[in-house]
Enzyme design. Structure first.
Site, short mmCIF file in Angstrom:
data_model
loop_
_atom_site.label_atom_id
_atom_site.label_comp_id
_atom_site.label_asym_id
_atom_site.label_seq_id
_atom_site.Cartn_x
_atom_site.Cartn_y
_atom_site.Cartn_z
N ASN A 67 -10.61 -2.83 -6.28
CA ASN A 67 -9.80 -1.94 -7.12
C ASN A 67 -10.42 -1.69 -8.51
OD1 ASN A 67 -6.55 -3.03 -5.85
ND2 ASN A 67 -7.82 -1.32 -5.22
N SER A 110 -7.24 -5.80 -5.94
CA SER A 110 -8.37 -6.38 -5.20
C SER A 110 -9.66 -6.29 -6.03
CB SER A 110 -8.57 -5.62 -3.89
OG SER A 110 -9.08 -4.32 -4.15
N ASP A 142 0.83 -1.22 0.00
CA ASP A 142 0.00 0.00 0.00
C ASP A 142 0.86 1.27 0.00
OD1 ASP A 142 -2.30 1.46 0.03
OD2 ASP A 142 -2.71 1.19 2.16
N ARG A 172 -11.66 1.84 -9.24
CA ARG A 172 -10.75 3.00 -9.40
C ARG A 172 -10.95 3.63 -10.79
NH1 ARG A 172 -5.12 2.31 -6.16
NH2 ARG A 172 -6.13 1.87 -4.18
C1 FPP Z 1 -1.75 0.17 -3.41
O1 FPP Z 1 -1.33 1.51 -3.42
C2 FPP Z 1 -1.25 -0.59 -4.56
C3 FPP Z 1 -2.03 -1.19 -5.51
C4 FPP Z 1 -3.49 -1.15 -5.50
C5 FPP Z 1 -1.43 -1.93 -6.63
C6 FPP Z 1 -0.15 -2.62 -6.38
C7 FPP Z 1 0.51 -2.82 -7.67
C8 FPP Z 1 1.84 -2.77 -7.91
C9 FPP Z 1 2.84 -2.63 -6.85
C10 FPP Z 1 2.35 -2.84 -9.31
C11 FPP Z 1 2.09 -4.05 -10.10
C12 FPP Z 1 2.28 -5.35 -9.41
C13 FPP Z 1 2.98 -6.42 -9.85
C14 FPP Z 1 2.82 -7.69 -9.11
C15 FPP Z 1 3.91 -6.38 -10.99
P1 FPP Z 1 -2.45 2.63 -3.52
O2 FPP Z 1 -2.62 2.99 -4.94
O3 FPP Z 1 -3.67 2.17 -2.82
O4 FPP Z 1 -1.76 3.81 -2.74
P2 FPP Z 1 -2.49 4.92 -1.86
O5 FPP Z 1 -3.15 4.20 -0.72
O6 FPP Z 1 -1.36 5.78 -1.40
O7 FPP Z 1 -3.45 5.64 -2.74
#
Ligand code: FPP
Length: 246
Positions: A69, A66, A21, A72
Site C-alpha cells: 500500500n 500492507s 477490501d 499508492r
Molecule cells: C482496501 O480498500 C482498504 C484499505 C487498503 C485500507 C483499510 C483501511 C481502513 C478501513 C481505515 C482505517 C483503518 C483502521 C484500523 C482505523 P481499497 O482501497 O483497496 O478498495 P478498492 O479495492 O475498492 O480500491
C-alpha cells in the site's frame, strides 16, 4: 430475528482475520473520492470490533495497511495515516470500556513517527485488557514477516544460540510478528476479490476462507454473523478423514 441467534457460541472461531477490501470502489460508486471510502471504512471497523467482542471472539486481526500500500498515491497514504491517528485517539475510550487489548503487526518502524507513537501509547494503555485482542496489520506483508523471522533465526544459529536441528514450527511461530496469537480459524475478505494478498500466509494454513461481495464500508454485524454461521457449518479436518473426526 437476527442471524446472531443462529450462532453456536461454544464453537466460535478463536481468531478471525479480515481483509477489508472495497473502500475505493464503494466511494467511486457514490461518485466520491477514494478517501471517502476509507473514512466510512473506519465505521465498519468500529462495528466489527464491537460485534466480535460482544460475541466473545478472542482475537480479531484487521489488514489495515500492507507493505504494498506504500505504492499508492501520496495523498491516499497520507489520508490513511491521518485516519489511523484520529481513529486511535477517538477509540481509546471504547477499547478501554470493552476491555479490548490493542496489538499491531508489521514493519512498524516504517510508519510515520506520529502513527508509531499513537499506536505505542494505545498498545501500552490497553496492555492489561483481556476480553479480546484487536491486532492491526500495518505496513504488514507476510513475506516481509517471514524474511524477518528467517533473518532472526539465522543470526541465532550463527551465534550458536540455537542449532539448525531445533528449527521447527513452534520456533518459527515464535519469530513471527504474530508470536502471541493463535492460528487464524476464519479469514474473511470483502469486495468480491478472492485472493490472500500477502496476508498471514503461515498463519492461515488451516483457516476457513470466506469471501463476500459486500464492500468493506457496507459490512455490518449481520454480514459478520453470516460468515461465522457459514464457518460453523464446515467440517475442519486438519488433514484427517471425516470418520476419524467422528
Ligand atoms: C482496501 O480498500 C482498504 C484499505 C487498503 C485500507 C483499510 C483501511 C481502513 C478501513 C481505515 C482505517 C483503518 C483502521 C484500523 C482505523 P481499497 O482501497 O483497496 O478498495 P478498492 O479495492 O475498492 O480500491
Amino acid at each position: 430475528m437476527s442471524l446472531k441467534d443462529n450462532i453456536n457460541i461454544k464453537q466460535l472461531p478463536e481468531h478471525i482475520a479480515i481483509i477489508m477490501d472495497g473502500n475505493g470502489r464503494w466511494a467511486k460508486q457514490k461518485g466520491k473520492l477514494r478517501v471517502f471510502g476509507h473514512e466510512n471504512g473506519t465505521r465498519a471497523v468500529r462495528r466489527t470490533v464491537e460485534g466480535c467482542a460482544e460475541l466473545g471472539v478472542k482475537n480479531l486481526t484487521l489488514y489495515a495497511f500492507s507493505t504494498e500500500n506504500w505504492n499508492r498515491p501520496k495523498l491516499e497514504v497520507q489520508t490513511l495515516m491521518k485516519l489511523l491517528i484520529s481513529s486511535l485517539k477517538k477509540e481509546i475510550k471504547t477499547l478501554q470500556k470493552n476491555n479490548i487489548k490493542l496489538n499491531a503487526i508489521g514493519d512498524l518502524k516504517a510508519l510515520p513517527t506520529k502513527v508509531h507513537k499513537e499506536l505505542a501509547d494505545v498498545i501500552d494503555l490497553t496492555k492489561d485488557n483481556n476480553r479480546m485482542t484487536l491486532t492491526l496489520a500495518l505496513s504488514y506483508g507476510s513475506r516481509d514477516e517471514l524474511i524477518n523471522a528467517v533473518t532472526q533465526i539465522s543470526i541465532k544459529v550463527k551465534n550458536n544460540i540455537i542449532s539448525p536441528e531445533k528449527i521447527d514450527e513452534s520456533l518459527i511461530n515464535q519469530h513471527l510478528y504474530t508470536r502471541n496469537l493463535p492460528d487464524v480459524d476464519l479469514l474473511i475478505r470483502t469486495s468480491g476479490e478472492q485472493r490472500i494478498s500477502n496476508f498471514l500466509l503461515w498463519q492461515i494454513a488451516y483457516a476457513e476462507l470466506y469471501f463476500t461481495n459486500v464492500f468493506w464500508p457496507d459490512f455490518t454485524n449481520e454480514h459478520l454473523y453470516e460468515a461465522i454461521i457459514n464457518y460453523q457449518k464446515r467440517e475442519r479436518r486438519f488433514g484427517k478423514t471425516s470418520e476419524q473426526l467422528s
